[in-house]
Design a protein around this motif. Structure first.
Motif, short mmCIF file in Angstrom:
data_model
loop_
_atom_site.label_atom_id
_atom_site.label_comp_id
_atom_site.label_asym_id
_atom_site.label_seq_id
_atom_site.Cartn_x
_atom_site.Cartn_y
_atom_site.Cartn_z
N LYS A 87 13.18 -12.40 -0.16
CA LYS A 87 12.73 -12.36 -1.54
C LYS A 87 12.54 -10.91 -1.96
O LYS A 87 12.29 -10.04 -1.13
CB LYS A 87 11.40 -13.11 -1.69
N SER A 88 12.61 -10.69 -3.24
CA SER A 88 12.42 -9.33 -3.77
C SER A 88 11.04 -8.81 -3.40
O SER A 88 10.04 -9.52 -3.48
CB SER A 88 12.57 -9.35 -5.30
N GLY A 89 10.98 -7.59 -2.94
CA GLY A 89 9.71 -6.98 -2.57
C GLY A 89 9.25 -7.30 -1.16
O GLY A 89 8.18 -6.88 -0.75
N SER A 90 10.05 -8.05 -0.41
CA SER A 90 9.67 -8.36 0.96
C SER A 90 10.63 -7.69 1.93
O SER A 90 11.67 -7.18 1.53
CB SER A 90 9.65 -9.87 1.19
N THR A 91 10.25 -7.69 3.20
CA THR A 91 11.09 -7.08 4.22
C THR A 91 10.98 -7.86 5.51
O THR A 91 10.22 -8.82 5.61
CB THR A 91 10.70 -5.60 4.43
N LEU A 92 11.72 -7.43 6.49
CA LEU A 92 11.64 -8.05 7.82
C LEU A 92 10.29 -7.69 8.45
O LEU A 92 9.80 -6.58 8.26
CB LEU A 92 12.77 -7.52 8.71
N PRO A 93 9.70 -8.61 9.19
CA PRO A 93 8.40 -8.32 9.81
C PRO A 93 8.43 -7.06 10.69
O PRO A 93 7.47 -6.30 10.71
CB PRO A 93 8.12 -9.56 10.66
N GLU A 94 9.55 -6.83 11.37
CA GLU A 94 9.65 -5.67 12.25
C GLU A 94 9.71 -4.34 11.48
O GLU A 94 9.56 -3.27 12.06
CB GLU A 94 10.92 -5.76 13.13
N LEU A 95 9.94 -4.41 10.17
CA LEU A 95 10.08 -3.19 9.37
C LEU A 95 8.85 -2.87 8.53
O LEU A 95 8.88 -1.91 7.75
CB LEU A 95 11.30 -3.31 8.45
N ARG A 96 7.79 -3.62 8.68
CA ARG A 96 6.61 -3.40 7.82
C ARG A 96 6.06 -1.99 7.93
O ARG A 96 5.79 -1.33 6.91
CB ARG A 96 5.52 -4.42 8.15
N ASN A 97 5.86 -1.50 9.15
CA ASN A 97 5.31 -0.15 9.32
C ASN A 97 6.25 0.92 8.79
O ASN A 97 5.81 1.89 8.16
CB ASN A 97 4.98 0.13 10.79
N PHE A 98 7.53 0.75 9.02
CA PHE A 98 8.52 1.70 8.50
C PHE A 98 8.51 1.68 6.97
O PHE A 98 8.53 2.73 6.33
CB PHE A 98 9.91 1.36 9.05
N CYS A 99 8.44 0.50 6.38
CA CYS A 99 8.41 0.38 4.91
C CYS A 99 7.15 1.02 4.34
O CYS A 99 7.21 1.66 3.28
CB CYS A 99 8.50 -1.08 4.50
N GLN A 100 6.03 0.86 5.01
CA GLN A 100 4.79 1.50 4.55
C GLN A 100 4.95 3.01 4.53
O GLN A 100 4.49 3.67 3.60
CB GLN A 100 3.60 1.08 5.40
N HIS A 101 5.59 3.54 5.54
CA HIS A 101 5.84 4.99 5.57
C HIS A 101 6.75 5.39 4.40
O HIS A 101 6.49 6.40 3.74
CB HIS A 101 6.46 5.41 6.90
N LEU A 102 7.78 4.62 4.15
CA LEU A 102 8.70 4.94 3.06
C LEU A 102 7.98 4.91 1.72
O LEU A 102 8.25 5.73 0.85
CB LEU A 102 9.88 3.97 3.04
N LEU A 103 7.07 3.96 1.55
CA LEU A 103 6.33 3.86 0.30
C LEU A 103 5.40 5.05 0.09
O LEU A 103 5.16 5.47 -1.05
CB LEU A 103 5.54 2.55 0.24
N GLN A 104 4.89 5.60 1.16
CA GLN A 104 4.01 6.78 1.04
C GLN A 104 4.83 7.97 0.58
O GLN A 104 4.42 8.83 -0.09
CB GLN A 104 3.36 7.11 2.37
#
Length: 119
Positions: free
Chosen positions: A102-119
């Protein structure tokens, strides 16, 4: 592949003061090891569609990205080097893994990486 990931990948963590100088031997060694691990990640995900997807994702994301690469990325000062590292990691990921999300979601394994990208 599993043996390679578990036994061959080594990215040392040095104090920031040691690696801030890009010409230092420690910094150069850490960078070479990081890029070697990124190359291994790209080779592992090439098996997507051939080997079982959950095995490929476990090796590539849970073991390589979250265990080794992300630590190095988080310890790299924000700036062009960090952006380049993140972009290379993203370029390795198969688009197919994101098609049913879904839009705005990611793979569970990528949550920490996505948080870094958002920062």
């Amino acid at each position: 592949m599993k043996k390679s990931v578990e036994e061959d990948v080594f990215i040392p963590l040095y104090p920031k003061s040691t690696v801030e100088d890009k010409s230092s031997p420690c910094s150069k060694f850490q960078e070479r090891r990081f890029w070697s691990a990124v190359k291994l990640l790209s080779n592992v995900v090439l098996w997507d569609g051939i080997a079982q997807e959950d095995k490929v994702r476990d090796l590539g994301l849970s073991k390589l990205l979250n265990r080794y690469l992300l630590l190095n990325i988080l310890n790299t000062p924000l700036g062009p080097d960090n952006i380049e590292k993140c972009a290379k990691v993203v370029a390795c990921l198969p688009e197919r893994w994101f098609q049913d999300l879904k839009s705005g979601s990611t793979l569970p394994e990528l949550r920490n990486f996505c948080q870094h990208l958002l920062q």
